[in-house]
Design an enzyme around this catalytic site. Sequence first.
Site, PDB file in Angstrom:
ATOM      1  N   HIS A  64       3.583  14.449   5.886  1.00  0.00           N
ATOM      2  CA  HIS A  64       3.477  15.890   5.640  1.00  0.00           C
ATOM      3  C   HIS A  64       4.050  16.556   6.881  1.00  0.00           C
ATOM      4  CE1 HIS A  64       0.835  14.990   2.269  1.00  0.00           C
ATOM      5  NE2 HIS A  64       0.227  14.147   3.088  1.00  0.00           N
ATOM      6  N   SER A 113       0.828  -1.200   0.000  1.00  0.00           N
ATOM      7  CA  SER A 113       0.000   0.000   0.000  1.00  0.00           C
ATOM      8  C   SER A 113       0.866   1.255   0.000  1.00  0.00           C
ATOM      9  CB  SER A 113      -1.052   0.037   1.104  1.00  0.00           C
ATOM     10  OG  SER A 113      -1.980   1.057   0.793  1.00  0.00           O
ATOM     11  N   CYS A 157      -0.725  -4.033   4.050  1.00  0.00           N
ATOM     12  CA  CYS A 157      -1.440  -5.296   4.109  1.00  0.00           C
ATOM     13  C   CYS A 157      -0.434  -6.433   3.956  1.00  0.00           C
ATOM     14  CB  CYS A 157      -2.519  -5.349   3.029  1.00  0.00           C
ATOM     15  SG  CYS A 157      -1.879  -5.137   1.363  1.00  0.00           S
TER      16      CYS A 157
END
Length: 119
Positions: free
Chosen positions: A73, A68, A88
């Site tokens: 930020h 994934s 996952c």
Amino acid sequence: MSGVFQAAGTHLLADLHGIPAGPLQDAAGIEALLRGAAGAAGARILHGHFHAFGPEQGVTGVLLLAESHISIHTWPEAGFAAVDIFMCGAALPQLALEHIERALLPRTRQVRAVARGPA
């Protein structure tokens, strides 16, 4: 269907506060940090993109993973980083977060974990 929910993965949302500004301004350092976090979690990196907003400003970056993603930020002026880790399969997102926290040394953290997958 048996009615038992099996998550396809775990999504960690971490708000890290009280971080010195320097590391939060360093795009190359942030990229190396996330790459190390992916490795610590046992994830496979497919692609990465990181952007520094300018001198003494924050960084945004993402690693696309076979499992994934990891994104960050940063707001150096606030000593804050928002980290998003979704993995996952056999990858261990908690190990990625621990790697990031050991490097950034936040004074406080808030982490939410969400199980993701088919209903």
